[in-house]
Design a protein around this motif. Structure first.
Motif, PDB file in Angstrom:
ATOM      1  N   VAL A 310       7.857 -12.631  20.531  1.00 56.61           N
ATOM      2  CA  VAL A 310       6.919 -12.860  21.380  1.00 56.61           C
ATOM      3  C   VAL A 310       7.119 -13.192  23.196  1.00 56.61           C
ATOM      4  O   VAL A 310       6.460 -12.637  23.746  1.00 56.61           O
ATOM      5  N   PRO A 311       7.788 -14.376  23.322  1.00 55.29           N
ATOM      6  CA  PRO A 311       8.185 -14.555  24.382  1.00 55.29           C
ATOM      7  C   PRO A 311       8.582 -13.311  25.492  1.00 55.29           C
ATOM      8  O   PRO A 311       8.904 -13.004  26.490  1.00 55.29           O
ATOM      9  N   MET A 312       9.491 -12.494  25.157  1.00 47.34           N
ATOM     10  CA  MET A 312      10.171 -11.058  25.841  1.00 47.34           C
ATOM     11  C   MET A 312       9.285 -10.070  25.935  1.00 47.34           C
ATOM     12  O   MET A 312       9.265 -10.004  27.076  1.00 47.34           O
ATOM     13  N   PHE A 313       7.833 -10.178  25.337  1.00 44.73           N
ATOM     14  CA  PHE A 313       6.737  -9.251  25.814  1.00 44.73           C
ATOM     15  C   PHE A 313       6.359  -9.981  27.078  1.00 44.73           C
ATOM     16  O   PHE A 313       5.986  -9.568  28.166  1.00 44.73           O
ATOM     17  N   PHE A 314       6.309 -11.262  26.941  1.00 46.04           N
ATOM     18  CA  PHE A 314       6.086 -11.741  28.376  1.00 46.04           C
ATOM     19  C   PHE A 314       6.979 -12.133  29.315  1.00 46.04           C
ATOM     20  O   PHE A 314       6.704 -11.380  30.697  1.00 46.04           O
ATOM     21  N   MET A 315       8.213 -11.609  29.331  1.00 46.96           N
ATOM     22  CA  MET A 315       9.146 -11.431  29.883  1.00 46.96           C
ATOM     23  C   MET A 315       8.654 -10.110  30.431  1.00 46.96           C
ATOM     24  O   MET A 315       9.774 -10.350  31.726  1.00 46.96           O
ATOM     25  N   SER A 316       9.290  -9.002  29.262  1.00 47.71           N
ATOM     26  CA  SER A 316       8.814  -7.413  30.082  1.00 47.71           C
ATOM     27  C   SER A 316       7.602  -7.652  31.199  1.00 47.71           C
ATOM     28  O   SER A 316       7.868  -6.905  32.017  1.00 47.71           O
ATOM     29  N   LYS A 317       7.205  -8.830  31.331  1.00 43.58           N
ATOM     30  CA  LYS A 317       5.939  -8.339  32.183  1.00 43.58           C
ATOM     31  C   LYS A 317       6.066  -9.258  33.770  1.00 43.58           C
ATOM     32  O   LYS A 317       5.631  -9.062  34.550  1.00 43.58           O
ATOM     33  N   GLY A 318       7.804  -9.696  33.616  1.00 41.57           N
ATOM     34  CA  GLY A 318       7.843  -9.870  34.914  1.00 41.57           C
ATOM     35  C   GLY A 318       7.893 -11.765  34.646  1.00 41.57           C
ATOM     36  O   GLY A 318       8.031 -12.385  36.192  1.00 41.57           O
ATOM     37  N   TRP A 319       7.794 -12.322  34.214  1.00 40.76           N
ATOM     38  CA  TRP A 319       7.298 -14.175  33.827  1.00 40.76           C
ATOM     39  C   TRP A 319       8.688 -14.199  33.262  1.00 40.76           C
ATOM     40  O   TRP A 319       9.532 -13.768  32.453  1.00 40.76           O
ATOM     41  N   ASN A 320       8.815 -15.393  34.698  1.00 42.11           N
ATOM     42  CA  ASN A 320       9.980 -16.050  34.174  1.00 42.11           C
ATOM     43  C   ASN A 320       9.982 -17.505  32.929  1.00 42.11           C
ATOM     44  O   ASN A 320       9.408 -16.721  31.988  1.00 42.11           O
ATOM     45  N   VAL A 321      11.667 -17.163  32.771  1.00 40.61           N
ATOM     46  CA  VAL A 321      11.402 -17.624  31.107  1.00 40.61           C
ATOM     47  C   VAL A 321      11.051 -18.716  30.457  1.00 40.61           C
ATOM     48  O   VAL A 321      10.752 -18.475  29.662  1.00 40.61           O
ATOM     49  N   TYR A 322      10.240 -19.470  31.264  1.00 41.44           N
ATOM     50  CA  TYR A 322      10.056 -20.820  30.326  1.00 41.44           C
ATOM     51  C   TYR A 322       9.140 -20.962  30.532  1.00 41.44           C
ATOM     52  O   TYR A 322       7.967 -21.208  29.412  1.00 41.44           O
ATOM     53  N   LYS A 323       7.989 -19.739  31.497  1.00 44.08           N
ATOM     54  CA  LYS A 323       6.729 -19.448  31.488  1.00 44.08           C
ATOM     55  C   LYS A 323       6.213 -18.967  30.200  1.00 44.08           C
ATOM     56  O   LYS A 323       5.974 -19.086  29.672  1.00 44.08           O
ATOM     57  N   ALA A 324       7.299 -17.784  29.445  1.00 45.11           N
ATOM     58  CA  ALA A 324       6.990 -17.248  28.302  1.00 45.11           C
ATOM     59  C   ALA A 324       7.012 -17.828  27.987  1.00 45.11           C
ATOM     60  O   ALA A 324       6.131 -17.315  26.430  1.00 45.11           O
ATOM     61  N   ARG A 325       8.259 -18.792  27.429  1.00 40.60           N
ATOM     62  CA  ARG A 325       8.335 -19.470  26.427  1.00 40.60           C
ATOM     63  C   ARG A 325       7.330 -20.336  26.131  1.00 40.60           C
ATOM     64  O   ARG A 325       6.645 -20.267  24.950  1.00 40.60           O
ATOM     65  N   MET A 326       7.100 -21.051  26.553  1.00 41.64           N
ATOM     66  CA  MET A 326       5.937 -22.610  26.879  1.00 41.64           C
ATOM     67  C   MET A 326       4.394 -21.649  26.139  1.00 41.64           C
ATOM     68  O   MET A 326       4.225 -21.901  25.638  1.00 41.64           O
ATOM     69  N   THR A 327       3.878 -20.425  26.884  1.00 39.13           N
ATOM     70  CA  THR A 327       3.039 -19.840  26.579  1.00 39.13           C
ATOM     71  C   THR A 327       2.546 -18.951  25.266  1.00 39.13           C
ATOM     72  O   THR A 327       1.589 -19.265  23.922  1.00 39.13           O
ATOM     73  N   ALA A 328       4.358 -18.279  24.523  1.00 37.11           N
ATOM     74  CA  ALA A 328       4.270 -18.272  23.029  1.00 37.11           C
ATOM     75  C   ALA A 328       3.879 -19.400  22.631  1.00 37.11           C
ATOM     76  O   ALA A 328       2.800 -19.265  21.443  1.00 37.11           O
ATOM     77  N   MET A 329       4.455 -19.850  22.950  1.00 33.08           N
ATOM     78  CA  MET A 329       4.565 -21.023  21.790  1.00 33.08           C
ATOM     79  C   MET A 329       2.810 -22.549  21.816  1.00 33.08           C
ATOM     80  O   MET A 329       2.533 -22.520  21.046  1.00 33.08           O
ATOM     81  N   LEU A 330       2.579 -22.232  23.155  1.00 35.21           N
ATOM     82  CA  LEU A 330       1.160 -22.931  23.234  1.00 35.21           C
ATOM     83  C   LEU A 330       0.434 -21.788  22.256  1.00 35.21           C
ATOM     84  O   LEU A 330      -0.474 -22.453  20.936  1.00 35.21           O
ATOM     85  N   LEU A 331       0.606 -20.134  21.537  1.00 33.51           N
ATOM     86  CA  LEU A 331      -0.787 -20.000  20.865  1.00 33.51           C
ATOM     87  C   LEU A 331      -0.213 -19.696  18.925  1.00 33.51           C
ATOM     88  O   LEU A 331      -1.264 -20.359  18.406  1.00 33.51           O
ATOM     89  N   ILE A 332       1.155 -20.483  19.081  1.00 37.15           N
ATOM     90  CA  ILE A 332       1.502 -20.663  17.923  1.00 37.15           C
ATOM     91  C   ILE A 332       0.973 -21.552  17.598  1.00 37.15           C
ATOM     92  O   ILE A 332       0.912 -21.701  16.133  1.00 37.15           O
ATOM     93  N   ALA A 333       1.529 -22.659  18.495  1.00 36.35           N
ATOM     94  CA  ALA A 333       0.822 -24.154  18.113  1.00 36.35           C
ATOM     95  C   ALA A 333      -0.496 -23.833  16.838  1.00 36.35           C
ATOM     96  O   ALA A 333      -1.336 -24.809  16.807  1.00 36.35           O
ATOM     97  N   PHE A 334      -1.506 -22.833  18.085  1.00 37.92           N
ATOM     98  CA  PHE A 334      -3.249 -22.601  17.239  1.00 37.92           C
ATOM     99  C   PHE A 334      -2.985 -23.040  16.174  1.00 37.92           C
ATOM    100  O   PHE A 334      -3.822 -23.427  15.193  1.00 37.92           O
ATOM    101  N   PHE A 335      -1.961 -22.138  14.592  1.00 34.20           N
ATOM    102  CA  PHE A 335      -2.022 -21.699  13.555  1.00 34.20           C
ATOM    103  C   PHE A 335      -1.862 -22.548  12.846  1.00 34.20           C
ATOM    104  O   PHE A 335      -2.888 -22.982  12.080  1.00 34.20           O
ATOM    105  N   PRO A 336      -1.164 -23.650  12.880  1.00 31.43           N
ATOM    106  CA  PRO A 336      -1.281 -24.535  11.901  1.00 31.43           C
ATOM    107  C   PRO A 336      -2.793 -25.441  11.651  1.00 31.43           C
ATOM    108  O   PRO A 336      -3.049 -25.957  10.740  1.00 31.43           O
ATOM    109  N   ILE A 337      -3.469 -25.506  12.830  1.00 31.63           N
ATOM    110  CA  ILE A 337      -5.053 -25.859  12.531  1.00 31.63           C
ATOM    111  C   ILE A 337      -5.364 -25.646  11.472  1.00 31.63           C
ATOM    112  O   ILE A 337      -6.107 -26.162  11.170  1.00 31.63           O
TER     113      ILE A 337
END
Length: 458
Positions: A310-337
């Motif tokens: 997932v973060p590789m997709f955001f990085m391919s859009k030019g995002w820096n590695v941390y922004k891509a990683r944290m965005t992916a983790m935010l999306l993931i964090a909703f599913f356990p609810i």
């Protein structure tokens, strides 16, 4: 684009051989670890050991505590002696103590001791593996590589889900629990042969012709972000020790600490208590829980591998590695609810024979989400710390995760004893705790490290 394609065609792919070795060590790690979860019914029955739920939780909690406490030290040791020797010593200890678990009788105290030694051995797997990924992969591939090797945790749990009940059925309960420990423990010693034959540092394998210049350059393509001294040390594969006092000064360390503290225990809960939940909620037998647990951990593999991409997709859009990683983790964090719905769908009075399938489906989603989260949170360390500190920081996170795991194990034991006559209530409480852990963890991590900052002063 053509230059990149030419590079891909020219360079060797030996880093994926290394990834496969880590995958198999993690598979063995979790196969051995998860044996005890399928022995709970026998251990807690009058015909078996006669333990209470709380006594069973003491054994798993002490294992978790030993695992957590030693993870910090193992990370520092592995940073000092290197991944090759560190992972080998770790596996030898957990395999031998795993086999030894078959010869300790029925005493809770003795099981606590041997399982704690087992935890000491298992503590080295993830610090060594994360350090190895950092040494062998550029940042953009690390989450994927971590996701692939971390999927071994699901494969190991799946093997246990089928193999341990088979042992109990084939050998009988009285001998089957012993054979489960002996046979799973012995497999790790076979893996060692391949580890010593195939593993070494990129530099040494380049000298042996296993890694060509193109792949070596690709592995070190992120070194442009480092200081000249760091680039020289990492290219030469120097083993350096970084003091805890230095690491604990960085908010990046505490971000990883709290992220692991809040979420690792959720996976421990699924590993050790899922079979018990299925038996008590749906009246299933040991043989009947084999396939639902197998499926839960099988589906989690998708989360492990997909989460790393997932973060590789955001990085391919030019995002820096941390922004891509944290965005992916935010999306993931909703599913356990979705775990809040487990007991609703698990109500046999409403959904009848479909209730088990519906409740298990919700747990599948949560398990996959955890593995997707895990693939990314491990990689946040290598995103921001130099390679010489990776195993140490991973060890600190492992300590945090273990502390969280101990608390969750003890809570599960206490709650299931407290509501022994109403197990559906006990597990509703536990699933509620699990549901919100990830979104809270993400918020704490983002608060501590709001923006990407590479550490260059270690």
């Amino acid at each position: 684009m053509s230059t990149l394609n030419d590079l891909n065609q020219k360079m060797t792919k030996y880093r994926w051989v290394i990834c496969s070795l880590l995958f198999f060590s993690t598979t063995i790690n979790y196969m051995d670890r998860n044996v005890i979860s399928f022995l709970k019914e026998y251990f807690c029955s009058p015909a078996g050991f006669g333990w209470t739920n709380s006594q069973f939780s003491y054994v798993t909690a002490f294992f978790t505590a030993a695992y957590a406490g030693v993870t910090v030290f193992s990370g520092m040791i592995i940073d000092k002696i290197g991944s090759k020797l560190g992972l080998a010593l770790s596996l030898i200890l957990w395999s031998i103590s795993g086999i030894g678990n078959a010869f300790v009788g029925t005493s809770v105290s003795v099981h606590v001791i041997i399982r704690s030694i087992f935890g000491v051995g298992e503590a080295g797997n993830f610090p060594a593996s994360i350090k190895t990924v950092t040494e062998w992969f550029p940042k953009k591939e690390r989450a994927l590589a971590t996701g692939i090797f971390n999927s071994g945790s699901n494969i190991g749990a799946m093997i246990s889900a089928l193999f341990v009940p088979w042992c109990l059925i084939h050998f009988g309960d009285a001998s089957g629990w012993k054979m489960a420990y002996i046979l799973t423990g012995a497999i790790g010693l076979v893996w060692l042969i391949f580890w010593f034959l195939l593993y070494d540092s990129p530099k040494k394998l380049k000298e042996k012709g296993k890694v060509n210049a193109e792949e070596f350059a690709y592995i070190h393509s992120d070194d442009v972000e480092l200081t000249p001294e760091q680039r020289k040390a990492e290219a030469e594969g120097k083993k350096e020790k970084v003091a805890w006092s230095k690491l604990l000064r960085y908010p990046q360390t505490w971000s990883f600490f709290f992220g692991k503290f809040m979420t690792d225990g959720i996976w421990w809960f699924l590993l050790f208590w899922l079979p018990d939940y299925l038996k008590k909620q749906f009246g299933m037998t040991t043989q009947e829980v084999m396939w639902p647990t197998f499926i839960v951990f099988g589906i989690a593999i998708i989360g492990s591998v997909f989460g790393g991409s997932v973060p590789m997709f955001f990085m391919s859009k030019g995002w820096n590695v941390y922004k891509a990683r944290m965005t992916a983790m935010l999306l993931i964090a909703f599913f356990p609810i979705l775990l809040l719905l487990t007991q609703f769908f698990g109500d046999k009075a409403v959904f009848g024979s479909y209730s088990m399938y519906l409740a298990t489906s919700v747990i599948c989603i949560a398990g996959a989400a955890h593995q997707a989260w895990s693939a990314n949170i491990f990689t946040t360390v290598s995103d921001m710390f130099p390679k010489k500190a990776i195993a140490s920081v991973t060890g600190i996170g492992g300590l945090a995760g273990g502390i969280g795991g101990v608390l969750v194990q003890l809570l599960a034991g206490f709650i299931t004893d407290l509501y022994a006559s109403k197990p559906e209530t006990a597990y509703m409480i536990m699933f509620t705790v699990c549901a919100f852990a990830y979104i809270i963890a993400w918020a704490i991590m983002k608060l501590l490290v709001p923006k990407y900052k590479l550490i260059t002063d270690l």
